[in-house]
Design a protein around this motif. Structure first.
Motif, short mmCIF file in Angstrom:
data_model
loop_
_atom_site.label_atom_id
_atom_site.label_comp_id
_atom_site.label_asym_id
_atom_site.label_seq_id
_atom_site.Cartn_x
_atom_site.Cartn_y
_atom_site.Cartn_z
N ARG A 142 -43.79 -85.65 82.31
CA ARG A 142 -45.20 -86.10 81.98
C ARG A 142 -46.23 -84.80 82.33
NH1 ARG A 142 -43.89 -90.88 83.01
NH2 ARG A 142 -44.45 -91.00 85.32
N THR A 143 -45.89 -84.30 83.64
CA THR A 143 -46.78 -83.35 84.08
C THR A 143 -46.41 -81.73 83.39
OG1 THR A 143 -45.52 -82.79 86.18
CG2 THR A 143 -47.29 -84.45 86.03
N GLY A 144 -45.49 -81.59 82.83
CA GLY A 144 -44.67 -80.46 82.31
C GLY A 144 -43.98 -79.55 83.63
N ARG A 145 -43.94 -80.09 84.67
CA ARG A 145 -43.51 -79.31 85.76
C ARG A 145 -42.02 -78.99 85.29
NH1 ARG A 145 -42.51 -76.07 89.40
NH2 ARG A 145 -42.81 -76.49 91.43
N TRP A 146 -41.25 -79.79 84.77
CA TRP A 146 -39.99 -79.60 83.93
C TRP A 146 -39.63 -80.38 82.79
CZ3 TRP A 146 -39.62 -80.82 89.37
CH2 TRP A 146 -39.91 -81.99 89.65
N ARG A 147 -38.95 -79.52 81.97
CA ARG A 147 -38.61 -80.06 80.66
C ARG A 147 -37.06 -80.06 80.11
NH1 ARG A 147 -43.33 -80.04 78.05
NH2 ARG A 147 -44.82 -78.40 78.70
N ALA A 148 -36.35 -79.27 81.01
CA ALA A 148 -34.98 -79.25 80.88
C ALA A 148 -34.12 -79.18 82.16
CB ALA A 148 -34.43 -77.96 80.15
N LEU A 149 -32.97 -79.53 82.42
CA LEU A 149 -32.06 -79.33 83.33
C LEU A 149 -32.30 -78.10 83.98
CD1 LEU A 149 -29.93 -80.62 85.11
CD2 LEU A 149 -28.20 -79.65 83.65
N GLY A 150 -32.21 -76.99 83.47
CA GLY A 150 -32.46 -75.63 84.31
C GLY A 150 -33.84 -75.57 85.04
N ASP A 151 -34.81 -76.23 84.41
CA ASP A 151 -36.00 -76.24 85.52
C ASP A 151 -35.78 -77.06 86.46
OD1 ASP A 151 -37.50 -74.97 83.09
OD2 ASP A 151 -37.98 -76.83 82.37
N LEU A 152 -35.21 -78.45 86.53
CA LEU A 152 -34.75 -78.91 87.59
C LEU A 152 -34.00 -78.16 88.59
CD1 LEU A 152 -33.94 -82.45 86.08
CD2 LEU A 152 -35.93 -81.85 87.38
N ASP A 153 -33.02 -77.28 88.13
CA ASP A 153 -32.24 -76.71 88.89
C ASP A 153 -32.99 -75.55 89.65
OD1 ASP A 153 -29.69 -77.72 88.42
OD2 ASP A 153 -29.23 -76.50 86.80
N ARG A 154 -34.09 -74.92 88.91
CA ARG A 154 -34.65 -73.97 89.64
C ARG A 154 -35.66 -74.53 90.88
NH1 ARG A 154 -34.50 -71.92 84.69
NH2 ARG A 154 -36.22 -72.85 83.82
N VAL A 155 -36.16 -75.87 90.50
CA VAL A 155 -37.02 -76.39 91.53
C VAL A 155 -36.31 -76.83 92.69
CG1 VAL A 155 -38.87 -77.93 91.96
CG2 VAL A 155 -38.86 -76.54 89.83
N GLY A 156 -35.17 -77.80 92.37
CA GLY A 156 -34.57 -78.68 93.31
C GLY A 156 -33.17 -78.32 93.36
N GLY A 157 -32.48 -77.31 92.96
CA GLY A 157 -31.19 -76.93 92.76
C GLY A 157 -30.65 -76.42 93.97
N LEU A 158 -29.38 -76.59 94.26
CA LEU A 158 -28.53 -76.07 95.45
C LEU A 158 -27.17 -75.79 95.15
CD1 LEU A 158 -28.96 -75.60 98.44
CD2 LEU A 158 -27.81 -77.93 98.66
N ALA A 159 -26.79 -74.59 95.24
CA ALA A 159 -25.54 -74.30 94.93
C ALA A 159 -24.38 -74.99 95.92
CB ALA A 159 -25.28 -72.79 94.72
N PRO A 160 -23.24 -75.07 95.15
CA PRO A 160 -22.22 -75.46 96.18
C PRO A 160 -22.22 -74.81 97.24
CG PRO A 160 -21.40 -75.44 93.83
CD PRO A 160 -22.78 -74.83 93.75
N ARG A 161 -21.79 -75.40 98.58
CA ARG A 161 -21.66 -74.67 99.81
C ARG A 161 -20.08 -74.17 100.12
NH1 ARG A 161 -24.78 -76.96 104.76
NH2 ARG A 161 -23.00 -76.02 105.77
N ARG A 162 -20.13 -73.17 100.52
CA ARG A 162 -18.70 -72.77 101.34
C ARG A 162 -18.59 -73.16 102.78
NH1 ARG A 162 -16.17 -72.35 96.67
NH2 ARG A 162 -16.91 -70.60 95.41
N PRO A 163 -17.60 -73.68 102.98
CA PRO A 163 -17.35 -74.07 104.55
C PRO A 163 -17.75 -72.84 105.35
CG PRO A 163 -15.58 -74.30 103.51
CD PRO A 163 -16.42 -73.83 102.33
N ALA A 164 -18.46 -72.88 106.35
CA ALA A 164 -18.70 -72.02 107.55
C ALA A 164 -17.14 -71.66 108.38
CB ALA A 164 -19.66 -72.28 108.29
N SER A 165 -17.14 -70.63 108.65
CA SER A 165 -15.93 -70.36 109.14
C SER A 165 -16.02 -70.56 110.61
CB SER A 165 -15.53 -68.79 109.11
OG SER A 165 -14.34 -68.55 109.95
N ARG A 166 -15.21 -71.38 111.28
CA ARG A 166 -15.48 -71.71 112.86
C ARG A 166 -14.10 -71.49 113.41
NH1 ARG A 166 -18.21 -77.84 112.84
NH2 ARG A 166 -19.99 -77.16 112.45
N VAL A 167 -14.16 -70.37 114.02
CA VAL A 167 -13.06 -69.99 114.77
C VAL A 167 -12.99 -70.47 116.17
CG1 VAL A 167 -11.95 -68.02 116.10
CG2 VAL A 167 -13.09 -67.27 113.70
N GLY A 168 -11.82 -71.48 116.44
CA GLY A 168 -11.57 -71.99 117.45
C GLY A 168 -12.17 -73.42 117.63
#
Length: 174
Positions: A142-168
């Motif tokens: 309604r406010t024009g903040r987003w119009r498509a999924l790409g807009d949501l991705d830019r504002v609130g998106g998070l790429a999948p994480r890779r697990p941190a290496s935890r030696v030991g």
């Protein structure tokens, strides 16, 4: 947005992780309930097998937490581990910067969303987050903040994480 299926399961915690009295008061989950809960690899594998029609977005309130848990289970849920996330906290901060808190309970109250019974259990929290997400999408549209999924991705998106290496260190997230 239409619901196509639901999946809910308790997950057994790592060995040695005790259920505290605080946990029991907050969630109603007891040590006896967790004693018979499924292992994380089984639950994550079952969930992964349901993902048969990509592309997907995983919507979560404070998505970095979910991303970390999924990353540590990636071996059991490779499809899910590759799904980008949308964080309702980030979306809410963009839409309602005047709020001092963007916690789920505070947003539900502010937006007058009916709070689910048994809050702090997984499915009620999912339902609250889904209602919040629908409202965020509508208000932002309604406010024009987003119009498509790409807009949501830019504002609130998070790429999948890779697990941190935890030696030991043994990864204990479930």
């Amino acid at each position: 947005m239409a619901e196509s299926w639901r999946y809910e399961s308790l997950i057994a915690p790592p060995p040695g992780m005790a259920v505290t009295s605080y946990d029991m008061r907050l969630t109603g989950i007891t040590a006896a309930m967790l004693a018979t809960a499924a292992r994380p690899e089984r639950v994550m594998g079952e969930l992964d097998r349901r993902l048969t029609a990509p592309p997907y977005r995983l919507v979560a309130h404070h998505a970095p937490t979910e991303a970390g848990i999924i990353a540590h289970q990636r071996r059991h849920c490779p499809e899910l581990a590759g799904v980008p996330l949308l964080d309702t906290v980030r979306l809410a901060r963009a839409l309602y910067p005047e709020l001092s808190s963007h916690r789920l309970d505070d947003l539900v109250r502010y937006l007058r969303i009916e709070p689910p019974a048994r809050r702090h259990r997984a499915m009620p929290d999912v339902l609250a987050t889904a209602c919040l997400f629908q409202r965020l999408v509508a208000d932002g549209g309604r406010t024009g903040r987003w119009r498509a999924l790409g807009d949501l991705d830019r504002v609130g998106g998070l790429a999948p994480r890779r697990p941190a290496s935890r030696v030991g260190v043994q990864a204990g997230l479930f």
